[in-house]
Design an enzyme around this catalytic site. Structure first.
Site, PDB file in Angstrom:
ATOM      1  N   ASP A  73       0.860  -1.188   0.000  1.00  0.00           N
ATOM      2  CA  ASP A  73       0.000   0.000   0.000  1.00  0.00           C
ATOM      3  C   ASP A  73       0.894   1.236   0.000  1.00  0.00           C
ATOM      4  OD1 ASP A  73      -2.569   1.403   0.355  1.00  0.00           O
ATOM      5  OD2 ASP A  73      -1.705   1.946   2.288  1.00  0.00           O
ATOM      6  N   THR A 106      -3.052   4.870  -4.192  1.00  0.00           N
ATOM      7  CA  THR A 106      -1.999   5.628  -3.507  1.00  0.00           C
ATOM      8  C   THR A 106      -0.625   5.379  -4.133  1.00  0.00           C
ATOM      9  OG1 THR A 106      -1.887   3.825  -1.899  1.00  0.00           O
ATOM     10  CG2 THR A 106      -3.187   5.735  -1.299  1.00  0.00           C
ATOM     11  N   THR A 107      -0.430   4.204  -4.725  1.00  0.00           N
ATOM     12  CA  THR A 107       0.847   3.908  -5.395  1.00  0.00           C
ATOM     13  C   THR A 107       0.876   4.577  -6.765  1.00  0.00           C
ATOM     14  OG1 THR A 107       0.865   1.765  -4.283  1.00  0.00           O
ATOM     15  CG2 THR A 107       2.403   2.054  -6.093  1.00  0.00           C
ATOM     16  N   ASP A 404      -9.089  -0.547   1.602  1.00  0.00           N
ATOM     17  CA  ASP A 404      -9.068  -0.096   0.203  1.00  0.00           C
ATOM     18  C   ASP A 404     -10.320  -0.567  -0.531  1.00  0.00           C
ATOM     19  OD1 ASP A 404      -6.660   0.998   0.748  1.00  0.00           O
ATOM     20  OD2 ASP A 404      -5.492  -0.132  -0.711  1.00  0.00           O
TER      21      ASP A 404
END
Length: 542
Positions: A73, A106-107, A404
């Site tokens: 994450d 988020t990545t 998520d």
């Protein structure tokens, strides 16, 4: 101050710091400073690049205490990294804001920002002013957003047909450590969101979804409880392990004699005085328990503790009790059971009691660990996801993964527009931006092409992480999108034999994808406008 230099004043009384060895100090400014910022941001981005996609790798983070976290994450990795450079800290905040707003991607947002800065460096080397690059990026981002709106599709969100939502949640969980029980986790996430969702106002209250974990068992033992799981047990081992048709008193007042609010001290000097005090304490305990019983309660849930005297009395009076239940859990229990939180025993009445069908104690393996499950509650909107796993590290990563998936399903309930994942939407946007660049006669066309190249870094990274040839796979995908006019064609990361993400059900929310492009572009524009970093009171050495 003496160590750094000397403080003097000008004729107006304004202080001037004269630094030691000032003639030998170097400060990066202009293009050199920009390149230093870009290098720092790209370093952060390159760390996350290998974590992208369903075949992305995990990172093992070790904190100063030696605790281990294994995750892919992006927000968690960056949060745990010890980042010193100021620009790198901005990348950490970028990932965090994506996590706060969307909960997923988020990545990808950090990888995209790093790619935009990498392409900007080539333009700076060509002599293009950073402001022209930043403005060109902003215009290109608008074109990409327009293209996303054009290719977006309506997604069916129906409480009676959860299959499409489950397939979307499976996309989110595809890259996570818990994809061993891929579908089960997706179903749990979807059922949890739909249990608390208000389909009329299209809103989801995350406060009603509690995620608990317990070490032991296997991931497949994870379950969704329509009620509340509390990491406590009954206060006395001889109390019953299961209660039915429960009426519970939810108390935030302790089972102990009231303390006089005075600074005076009470001295006990004789046995008679001690016995009188003991009798008073017993009387208070008995009155408290009797008040709870008189209200019709057959279970007391208390936010505070109570001593052995009170505990023994509760057992004698056949009133099971749970102590030291935390504030958020107390609130969730009150919501689930339609009960009222009572701050004083005098205020307890039958209509303030919470009700539920069953309260049972769960025990685990050979350990003495126990938890309470409050089930069959009148308000079914409060649910708990109870995760099991081989060790603490797996449970924590499972919690992040479930979070998520919950966020993605919530976003779909709020706004049911979707685009296709697997790099398909990025390739489509890149083609649209390339096309627009050919229509521009000004210098911004270079920034447009650089923006399109940066968008392609996402499918390139997906292909590379999946063991495919990045350049060949991306070229094939672009050519097919142009030839077939199908914006759902992406990278076949799971080797399913088809590049059509619609067939593979690889879906992303439109809101998430737009947010990624907008946040990354805004951050890059800000970085390109920084040509110096100054710390008050000291010089900056290159």
């Amino acid at each position: 101050m003496a160590a750094m230099g000397q403080l003097v004043f000008d004729e107006y009384g304004k202080p001037i710091i004269i630094l030691k060895d000032q003639d030998q100090q170097k400060r990066l400014t202009g293009i050199e400073a920009l390149k230093s910022h870009i290098l720092a941001a790209r370093s952060v981005s390159s760390i996350l690049c290998t974590s992208l996609g369903p075949k992305g790798l995990d990172k093992l983070m070790v904190n100063p205490d030696g605790d281990i976290t294994v995750t892919n994450d992006g927000a968690t990795i960056l949060k745990m990294m010890d980042v010193e450079h100021q620009i790198a800290k901005l990348m950490v905040q970028l990932s965090q804001s994506q996590d706060d707003e969307i909960g997923d991607g988020t990545t990808g947002v950090v990888v995209l920002a790093g790619a935009l800065l990498e392409k900007a460096e080539y333009l700076l080397d060509k002599g293009i002013h950073p402001i022209r690059v930043a403005d060109g990026y902003e215009l290109a981002a608008k074109k990409a957003i327009e293209n996303l709106e054009r290719i977006a599709e309506e997604f069916p969100v129906d409480a009676n047909n959860l299959e499409p939502l489950i397939l979307t949640a499976m996309t989110t969980l595809g890259s996570k450590i818990i994809n061993r029980c891929h579908r089960q986790m997706a179903e749990i996430a979807v059922n949890a969101v739909m249990a608390v969702a208000d389909m009329e106002t299209r809103d989801v209250n995350f406060e009603l979804i509690k995620v608990e974990g317990k070490v032991g068992g296997k991931l497949e033992d994870t379950m969704l409880v329509k009620g509340v799981v509390v990491d406590k047990d009954f206060s006395h081992p001889q109390m019953p392990k299961e209660l039915k048709d429960v009426k519970m008193a939810i108390l935030t007042c302790p089972f102990e004699p009231p303390k006089p609010k005075t600074k005076h001290k009470l001295e006990v000097s004789t046995v008679e005085e001690y016995n009188a005090l003991y009798q008073y304490e017993q009387k208070q305990f008995t009155e408290m328990v009797d008040k709870v019983k008189a209200a019709g309660a057959n279970l007391a849930i208390c936010q505070w503790g109570f001593d052995d005297e009170a505990n023994h009395l509760l057992l004698q009076k056949q009133l099971p009790a749970v102590r030291w239940v935390g504030g958020p859990e107390i609130e969730l229990i009150a919501i689930a059971t339609n009960g009222r939180i009572v701050p004083r025993f005098e205020e307890l009445s039958p209509e303030k009691l919470g009700t539920c069908g069953k309260v049972r104690e769960l025990s685990f393996g050979t350990t003495k660990d126990k938890m309470l499950v409050i089930e069959e509650c009148p308000n079914t909107k409060a649910v708990t996801i109870f995760i099991r796993g081989g060790n603490k590290m797996i449970i924590e990563e499972a919690k992040r993964s479930i979070h998520d998936a919950l966020c993605v399903v919530r976003n779909l309930v709020r706004n049911n527009k979707i685009v296709y994942g697997g790099g398909a939407s990025e390739v489509s946007c890149a083609l649209a931006v390339y096309e627009e660049a050919d229509k521009i006669s000004t210098l911004e066309q270079y920034a447009f092409r650089a923006f399109a190249d940066a968008l392609e870094s996402i499918p390139m990274a997906l292909a590379e992480n999946s063991g495919l040839s990045p350049i060949y796979t991306l070229s094939d995908c672009k050519a097919r999108q142009v030839a077939e006019k199908n914006p759902a064609l992406g990278i076949d990361c799971n080797h399913n034999g088809t590049c059509d993400m619609k067939t593979q059900h690889v879906i992303e929310t439109l809101h998430s994808k737009k947010q990624q492009i907008l946040l990354a572009t805004q951050l890059v524009k800000m970085i390109l406008k920084i040509d110096d970093i100054r710390t008050p009171g000291e010089s900056y050495s290159g």
